[in-house]
Design an enzyme around this catalytic site. Structure first.
Site, PDB file in Angstrom:
ATOM      1  N   TYR A   1      33.223  -5.507  18.990  1.00 34.45           N
ATOM      2  CA  TYR A   1      32.425  -5.318  17.776  1.00 34.45           C
ATOM      3  C   TYR A   1      31.979  -3.874  17.640  1.00 34.45           C
ATOM      4  O   TYR A   1      31.594  -3.232  18.611  1.00 34.45           O
ATOM      5  CB  TYR A   1      31.186  -6.214  17.799  1.00 34.45           C
ATOM      6  CG  TYR A   1      31.494  -7.657  17.472  1.00 34.45           C
ATOM      7  CD1 TYR A   1      32.089  -8.010  16.267  1.00 34.45           C
ATOM      8  CD2 TYR A   1      31.183  -8.658  18.379  1.00 34.45           C
ATOM      9  CE1 TYR A   1      32.366  -9.341  15.973  1.00 34.45           C
ATOM     10  CE2 TYR A   1      31.449  -9.988  18.089  1.00 34.45           C
ATOM     11  CZ  TYR A   1      32.049 -10.323  16.888  1.00 34.45           C
ATOM     12  OH  TYR A   1      32.322 -11.634  16.609  1.00 34.45           O
TER      13      TYR A   1
ATOM     14  N   LYS B   1       7.096 -21.426  37.040  1.00 33.29           N
ATOM     15  CA  LYS B   1       7.041 -21.394  35.573  1.00 33.29           C
ATOM     16  C   LYS B   1       8.398 -20.971  35.006  1.00 33.29           C
ATOM     17  O   LYS B   1       9.264 -20.516  35.764  1.00 33.29           O
ATOM     18  CB  LYS B   1       5.933 -20.433  35.130  1.00 33.29           C
ATOM     19  CG  LYS B   1       6.154 -18.995  35.573  1.00 33.29           C
ATOM     20  CD  LYS B   1       4.879 -18.182  35.463  1.00 33.29           C
ATOM     21  CE  LYS B   1       5.182 -16.718  35.738  1.00 33.29           C
ATOM     22  NZ  LYS B   1       3.960 -15.925  35.889  1.00 33.29           N
TER      23      LYS B   1
HETATM   24  C1  PLP Z   1       3.955 -15.336  37.156  1.00 31.32           C
HETATM   25  C2  PLP Z   1       2.685 -15.296  37.903  1.00 31.32           C
HETATM   26  C3  PLP Z   1       2.680 -15.123  39.294  1.00 31.32           C
HETATM   27  C4  PLP Z   1       3.938 -14.856  40.090  1.00 31.32           C
HETATM   28  O1  PLP Z   1       4.360 -13.547  39.893  1.00 31.32           O
HETATM   29  P1  PLP Z   1       5.580 -12.926  40.718  1.00 31.32           P
HETATM   30  O2  PLP Z   1       5.532 -11.491  40.423  1.00 31.32           O
HETATM   31  O3  PLP Z   1       6.822 -13.547  40.184  1.00 31.32           O
HETATM   32  O4  PLP Z   1       5.339 -13.269  42.140  1.00 31.32           O
HETATM   33  C5  PLP Z   1       1.464 -15.169  39.938  1.00 31.32           C
HETATM   34  N1  PLP Z   1       0.315 -15.374  39.252  1.00 31.32           N
HETATM   35  C6  PLP Z   1       0.284 -15.551  37.923  1.00 31.32           C
HETATM   36  C7  PLP Z   1      -1.006 -15.766  37.232  1.00 31.32           C
HETATM   37  C8  PLP Z   1       1.462 -15.496  37.203  1.00 31.32           C
HETATM   38  O5  PLP Z   1       1.425 -15.649  35.879  1.00 31.32           O
END
Ligand code: PLP
Length: 365
Positions: free
Chosen positions: A260, A35
């Protein structure tokens, strides 16, 4: 070249990290979570590199569409399932698995038969229980009843995966995770189907949560999921190195202020470098003075505020620095977790934050 900020994605590291995840997973299947554009590493790139994963996990339908459009044939699980009834036809057309976490989704499925008959194949679903995270999922008490509803639908595959998500598995002594595992086990005891509980931290710290599937994101990218540790401490390799170049070097007098809001005062006459990267590239504006960088491999640190296109660097420890020298911001030579700590965030936030201005390149190592 107009763009100087460079994100180098180490494909070999991605592959080796998946192999290490498999070692930890024992016989469990591995869903590679891709994702947020593969945690910023590039969705199609990561999917192509991790062709060995048993499934890919994406946040939403659009990412599934992108992967199918790029020709990926792997099993793809959409972690939030359909967002509206019209999505169901797309799930079928693209042969995506749907996480089902809310009654409205079941209602859409129940109203669907006509579409289903014309398109044939039952939808593969993952039934999500909320065991304590209180984000997505059905209450554990509803598990049997919801499972029965899904099993009664001809347009849903009977092979339902049971799943939940941990809120605090990165704290290996946090009792919440033990409670979540117990609640999940109790709620699903009488139900058929594979189990999928663990994320990266669950995989490392909670053997009881291994189940039949693990859903791993962070570790694949070499990102630490444990406070105070970097990916390498856990046996994983960074998959992204962010670098740029020095474009200016100047001598600044004692007492003069940098950047800045003039927040940083030179304690002595000193050399200050300017590197071509800023928050417009995704380098965090919140990185405080003192955040480390490497100039030609030598340790240096940021002074003053990070601006949109530029950062200023204390070069007192790099006397031979020259315009054009490589500046590493994070990656193989400098753990991204260190930068995250200086910026008051987590490593995931940094790799996910690269903007379109950054040039992505791949290397096989
Ligand atoms: C993002 C996510 C994962 C993976 O999590 P990590 O900590 O990056 O391994 C697994 N399950 C769900 C439902 C997620 O949203």
């Amino acid at each position: 070249m107009s763009r100087t900020a460079l994100a180098t994605i180490h494909l070999g590291a991605l592959r080796r990290n998946l192999a290490r995840v498999r070692q930890h997973a024992g016989g469990a299947k591995v869903m590679a979570v891709v994702k947020a554009d593969g945690y910023g590493h590039g969705l199609e790139r990561v999917a192509r590199t991790l062709g060995d994963a048993d499934a890919l996990g994406v946040a939403a339908l659009g990412d599934g569409l992108r992967l199918r459009a790029a020709g990926h044939r792997q099993r793809i699980v959409v972690l939030s399932g359909p967002d509206e009834p019209a999505d169901l036809a797309e799930f079928r057309r693209l042969q995506l698995d749907a996480v089902i976490h809310h009654q409205s989704q079941i209602d859409w499925l129940a109203a669907e038969p006509a579409t289903f008959e014309s398109s044939g194949r039952p939808l593969r679903v993952w039934l999500k229980l909320d065991t304590g995270m209180h984000r997505l999922g059905f209450a554990p008490e509803a598990a049997e009843q919801v499972h029965a509803q899904l099993r009664a639908l001809a347009n849903v595959s009977p092979d339902i995966v049971l799943t939940t998500h941990f809120a605090a598995s990165d704290e290996f002594d946090n009792a919440l995770t033990a409670q979540q595992i117990e609640s999940f086990d109790a709620a699903t005891r009488t139900l058929a189907g594979a189990r999928a509980l663990a994320n990266s931290a669950g995989l490392l710290g909670w053997p009881a949560a291994r189940g039949d599937w693990v859903r791993v994101g962070g570790l694949l990218y070499g990102l630490s999921v444990v406070e105070g540790k970097c990916g390498a401490d856990l046996g994983f390799e960074p998959a992204m190195t962010l670098s740029t170049k020095l474009i200016s070097i100047k001598s600044i007098r004692k007492g003069e202020r940098i950047g800045y809001a003039a927040t940083w005062e030179c304690p002595e006459d000193m050399t200050v470098g300017v590197a071509a990267i800023g928050y417009g590239d995704g380098y965090p504006r919140s990185a405080r003075a003192g955040t480390p960088v490497l100039v030609n491999g030598a340790p240096a640190s940021i002074v003053g505020r990070v601006s949109m296109d530029l950062v200023t660097i204390d070069l007192r420890r790099v006397p031979h620095a020259q315009v054009g020298d490589r500046v590493a911001l994070w990656g193989r030579e400098l753990p991204v977790e260190t930068i995250a700590a200086h910026a008051g965030t987590i490593s995931y936030d940094l790799t996910c934050g690269m903007t379109r201005r950054v040039l992505f390149v791949e290397d096989e190592s």
